[in-house]
Design a protein around this motif. Structure first.
Motif, mmCIF file in Angstrom:
data_model
loop_
_atom_site.group_PDB
_atom_site.id
_atom_site.type_symbol
_atom_site.label_atom_id
_atom_site.label_comp_id
_atom_site.label_asym_id
_atom_site.label_seq_id
_atom_site.Cartn_x
_atom_site.Cartn_y
_atom_site.Cartn_z
ATOM 1 N N ALA A 234 16.200 -12.080 -2.308
ATOM 2 C CA ALA A 234 15.230 -11.899 -1.280
ATOM 3 C C ALA A 234 14.059 -12.213 -1.780
ATOM 4 C CB ALA A 234 15.039 -10.303 -1.118
ATOM 5 N N THR A 235 13.320 -12.315 -3.216
ATOM 6 C CA THR A 235 12.171 -12.653 -3.496
ATOM 7 C C THR A 235 12.081 -13.967 -3.672
ATOM 8 O OG1 THR A 235 12.322 -10.807 -5.342
ATOM 9 C CG2 THR A 235 10.657 -12.558 -5.669
ATOM 10 N N GLU A 236 13.152 -14.730 -3.836
ATOM 11 C CA GLU A 236 13.257 -16.209 -4.062
ATOM 12 C C GLU A 236 13.109 -16.783 -2.487
ATOM 13 O OE1 GLU A 236 13.942 -19.743 -6.315
ATOM 14 O OE2 GLU A 236 13.412 -17.714 -6.776
ATOM 15 N N ASP A 238 11.649 -15.155 0.093
ATOM 16 C CA ASP A 238 10.397 -14.807 0.885
ATOM 17 C C ASP A 238 9.332 -15.756 0.070
ATOM 18 O OD1 ASP A 238 8.867 -13.506 2.379
ATOM 19 O OD2 ASP A 238 8.338 -12.123 0.774
ATOM 20 N N ASP A 239 9.482 -16.013 -1.256
ATOM 21 C CA ASP A 239 8.387 -16.690 -1.782
ATOM 22 C C ASP A 239 8.383 -18.224 -1.057
ATOM 23 O OD1 ASP A 239 7.460 -14.954 -3.351
ATOM 24 O OD2 ASP A 239 8.510 -15.808 -5.224
ATOM 25 N N MET A 263 14.655 -3.654 -2.765
ATOM 26 C CA MET A 263 14.109 -4.786 -1.886
ATOM 27 C C MET A 263 13.062 -4.392 -1.372
ATOM 28 S SD MET A 263 16.573 -7.546 -0.396
ATOM 29 C CE MET A 263 17.719 -6.182 0.062
ATOM 30 N N THR A 267 9.895 -6.552 -2.629
ATOM 31 C CA THR A 267 9.322 -7.506 -1.752
ATOM 32 C C THR A 267 8.395 -7.108 -0.605
ATOM 33 O OG1 THR A 267 10.979 -7.332 0.015
ATOM 34 C CG2 THR A 267 11.424 -8.785 -1.964
ATOM 35 N N LYS A 269 9.476 -6.406 2.284
ATOM 36 C CA LYS A 269 9.801 -6.683 3.400
ATOM 37 C C LYS A 269 10.585 -5.718 4.460
ATOM 38 C CE LYS A 269 7.848 -10.456 3.217
ATOM 39 N NZ LYS A 269 6.776 -10.962 3.976
#
Ligand code: GDP
Length: 297
Positions: A234-236, A238-239, A263, A267, A269
């Motif tokens: 998720a981090t990847e 989203d970035d 998550m 994030t 999100k």
């Protein structure tokens, strides 16, 4: 099987002297149990630590309500704090699908349930919102994935963009956009290629498609059973791509849903939907209370 947290905490508090307020010591003892429960639910260590700190501040010195035991009271404080973290802003089930044709970009790793979720959401928009939806598979590496979307489309009565061999994902996205406009569709969904792991090519492809489609929603589909990995994914995404929401799949499985908490905490999100089975109706709007209950076990 683990005992559930309520029972465990009741056990802990039975051994403590009853007082009018939750003492520091009571809270600390209880929070040790909570920490174990969080880690067993696959919440990441830093997230569990932060969370415990927040709860500790809230719980210390609180008067013990007569109607509940101290154990139950701490469980309630923890439950409410979990819901606070899990709940995102706005209505999770409300997708931005005004102004037709509204593009929705679906991203995620292979096997996360992306194609299934695309079809589930298309069916939902068709039935709940009365929208005309067009779905397109951009997975040019895997003809089987394109076929799968066409089969699901036929099953749920939602159109799919005809498959044209030799096109790249950006060309397919452009064709979907044109077809959606000309065909009078309200929404068009772009089911991007998945890989087993995130790599530069996968991200580049999704970014190129995003730039062409300018999606109203970019939904990241994540396997809810994958725990820590889910947070990294998720981090990847989203970035690099920018996501507007997360769909957690396999929440019908044995996992306790700790990925959801990590998550959200990492994030920020919103979690929008949860997948709860293989059938086309097996999707629900995310409810923080339900997942909080599950994390507590
Ligand atoms: P993709 O590679 O990400 O497109 O994944 P698929 O959509 O092909 O899904 C992979 C497998 O997971 C399929 O067998 C789906 O039926 C199954 N699946 C997807 N979502 C869920 C879910 O919420 N619960 C369960 N139990 N299975 C799911």
């Amino acid at each position: 099987m683990f005992e559930n947290l309520s029972e465990r905490l009741s056990g802990v508090f039975d051994r403590l002297t009853k007082q009018g307020a939750l003492s520091d010591e009571d809270v600390k003892t209880a929070l040790r149990e909570v920490r174990v429960a969080l880690l067993e639910a696959d919440v990441s260590l830093p997230v569990a630590r932060d969370f415990i700190k927040t709860v500790q501040e809230k719980a210390t010195g609180q008067a013990v309500t007569k109607s509940v035991t101290p154990g139950q009271q701490v469980v309630k404080i923890v439950h409410d704090a979990l819901v606070d973290v899990l709940r995102g802003e706005g209505d999770p089930g409300k997708l931005k699908i005004d102004n037709p044709p509204a593009p929705i970009l679906m991203v995620g790793l292979q096997g996360s349930g992306k194609t299934t979720t695309t079809a589930k959401l298309a069916k939902r928009m068709k039935e709940k919102d009365g929208k005309r939806v067009l779905m397109a598979s951009l997975d040019t590496n895997r003809p089987a994935a394109m076929e799968q979307l066409a089969i699901l489309g036929a099953q749920i009565g939602v159109d799919t963009l005809p498959i044209v061999k030799g096109e790249n994902p950006v060309q397919i996205a452009r064709r979907a956009k044109t077809q959606a406009s000309l065909g009078g569709y309200d929404v068009y969904m772009l089911d991007t290629a998945g890989r087993l792991h995130i790599d530069a090519e996968l991200i580049q492809q999704a970014a190129d498609v995003r730039d062409v489609a300018n999606p109203r929603e970019t939904l990241l589909v994540v396997d809810g059973l994958t725990g820590q990995d889910a947070v990294n994914v998720a981090t990847e995404f989203d970035d690099k791509i920018g996501v507007t929401g997360v769909v957690l799949t396999r929440m019908d499985g044995d996992g306790r849903g700790g990925a959801a908490l990590s998550m959200r905490a990492v994030t920020g999100k919103p979690i929008r939907f949860v997948g709860i089975g293989e059938k086309m109706d097996a999707i629900e709007t995310f409810e923080p209370e339900r997942v909080a209950g599950r994390i507590l076990g």
